[in-house]
Enzyme design. Structure first.
Site, short mmCIF file in Angstrom:
data_model
loop_
_atom_site.label_atom_id
_atom_site.label_comp_id
_atom_site.label_asym_id
_atom_site.label_seq_id
_atom_site.Cartn_x
_atom_site.Cartn_y
_atom_site.Cartn_z
N GLU A 107 -18.93 4.24 50.80
CA GLU A 107 -19.37 3.40 51.91
C GLU A 107 -18.26 2.45 52.36
O GLU A 107 -18.11 2.21 53.56
CB GLU A 107 -20.62 2.63 51.50
CG GLU A 107 -21.84 3.54 51.38
CD GLU A 107 -22.91 3.01 50.45
OE1 GLU A 107 -22.95 1.78 50.22
OE2 GLU A 107 -23.70 3.83 49.93
N TYR A 145 -26.88 -3.40 45.81
CA TYR A 145 -27.02 -2.53 44.64
C TYR A 145 -27.42 -3.33 43.41
O TYR A 145 -28.08 -2.81 42.50
CB TYR A 145 -25.72 -1.77 44.39
CG TYR A 145 -25.52 -0.61 45.33
CD1 TYR A 145 -26.05 0.64 45.05
CD2 TYR A 145 -24.82 -0.77 46.52
CE1 TYR A 145 -25.87 1.71 45.92
CE2 TYR A 145 -24.63 0.29 47.40
CZ TYR A 145 -25.17 1.52 47.09
OH TYR A 145 -25.01 2.57 47.96
#
Length: 397
Positions: free
Chosen positions: A140, A98
């Site tokens: 996640e 990310y």
């Protein structure tokens, strides 16, 4: 939720960012792959990059998330994020990635919007990004924990024990772990990722629904060969059709996906088109042993009976469930399917039970049409769930 400082800035700039988000997404991917070409070869779907679908998905997700932060600041966008998080987990995405996305995305925003990106605007949209990213990372992380896997460690080798030609364009594969142990449990409706090495050395990944119920020592996937119309042929589906045979090994992920059969005894609508019937098959298969008295309406649309993958199995599962009704539409039914209607699926006149929960899977035009039929008939939007094969284009909640 957004901070008091960021909210008015995002509200004021969302129309500008939204209008430019397609250009931003295109430039972002170009920057990302220039800096990390391995991501295009080993993680991202090259077909979706070629036809622009991935760019549309990114643009839609950012705009939808920002809009929800503004319009529903107290709501958790769990349903929106769950589909993305499950897809990420099936790919083995890690939290560090990310940061890479952030760097190249904001470089693209600054380049496309130029002087409009003041320090205040950059800070506000940075907040939007990290709210979305951290929410996804949290989901996640939970998915990895539930799977008993370390972050990103979702892969294992599985042997093809059976291959069957279901239709001219669909092949099913039965898979078992290389060590011979049972494949493991999953929830009906979930999918796995399959990674293959192509002729040019690239490793590409695609998701395929598990098309038989859990509880068996092996798993089954059904793969439709993607033949390009405006874009290229499917790389992974073509490779599997041409090269994967019993005795061969595949790299397969743990099961993920949030379009799963709900517990309880409430009535269900299972609506599919084309290869979208694969998760439905797993659900019907599971119901034959766990909920045989549940009221189920099964809807399927296809081009012809010969194109209906697992057609006889689909019909058999419905016959096994005493309170299940199957409604078929084929563009060309022919004499093989006198029970089917001609044309496209139309739920306007079907006898639907009160309080049903609907699950849709198939091409986007089909799901939009069915969802519209259900909304017009008074089915609440929160009771309509769907699975997108490919990038999530934010069909809507």
């Amino acid at each position: 939720m957004l901070s008091e400082q960021a909210t008015p800035v995002v509200r004021a700039t969302l129309p500008v960012v939204g209008a430019a988000i397609g250009n931003i997404a295109e430039l972002f991917y170009r920057k990302l792959f220039d800096a990390h070409p391995e991501l295009l070869r080993e993680l991202f779907n090259r077909g979706n990059q070629a036809n622009g679908e991935q760019q549309k998905a990114l643009a839609g997700s950012i705009a939808a998330f920002a809009g929800m932060l503004l319009e529903k600041p107290d709501a958790r966008p769990d349903a929106m994020l769950a589909r993305i998080a499950n897809k990420h987990a099936s790919l083995g995405i890690t939290s560090d990635q990310y940061k890479i996305v952030h760097r190249h995305l904001f470089a693209a925003i600054a380049e496309v919007l130029g002087d409009a990106v003041t320090e205040e605007v950059a800070a506000a949209w940075d907040e939007v990004y990290w709210l979305m990213a951290n929410a996804l990372i949290a989901v996640e992380s939970r998915l990895y924990q539930e799977a008993g896997a370390a972050e990103g460690e979702v892969w294992r080798r599985m042997e093809i024990t059976e291959r069957r030609q279901e239709t001219p364009d669909v092949v099913s594969f039965v898979l078992r772990p290389r060590d011979g142990r049972p494949a493991g449990s999953f929830r009906p409706g979930q999918y796995v990722s399959v990674q293959v090495e192509l002729a040019d050395g690239a490793r590409q990944i695609r998701q395929y629904s598990l098309s038989a119920a859990p509880g068996r020592p092996d798993w089954r996937i059904s793969v439709k060969r993607v033949r390009g119309a405006a874009g290229p042929d499917g790389e992974v589906s073509s490779w599997l059709h041409e090269h994967a045979h019993p005795g061969d090994m595949l790299t397969v992920s743990m099961p993920f996906g949030d379009l799963v059969l709900p517990e309880g005894d409430g009535p269900l609508l299972l609506a599919s088109a084309g290869i979208g019937n694969t998760p439905v098959l797993a659900m019907l298969d599971h119901l034959t042993s766990t909920g045989p008295d549940r009221r189920v309406v099964s809807v399927h649309a296809d081009r012809t009976p010969a194109d209906h993958a697992h057609r006889e199995e689909h019909l058999d599962r419905v016959r096994t469930l005493p309170d299940c009704r199957l409604h078929l539409w084929y563009e060309s039914p022919g004499e093989e399917a006198p029970e089917a209607a001609a044309g496209r699926a139309d739920l306007g006149d079907l006898d639907l039970p009160e309080g049903l929960t609907a699950y849709l899977c198939g091409p986007l035009p089909f799901m939009r049409a069915v969802r519209g039929d259900l909304l017009r008939r008074g089915v609440p939007p929160e009771r309509i769930h769907y699975e997108v094969f490919g990038p999530d284009l934010w069909l809507g909640q």
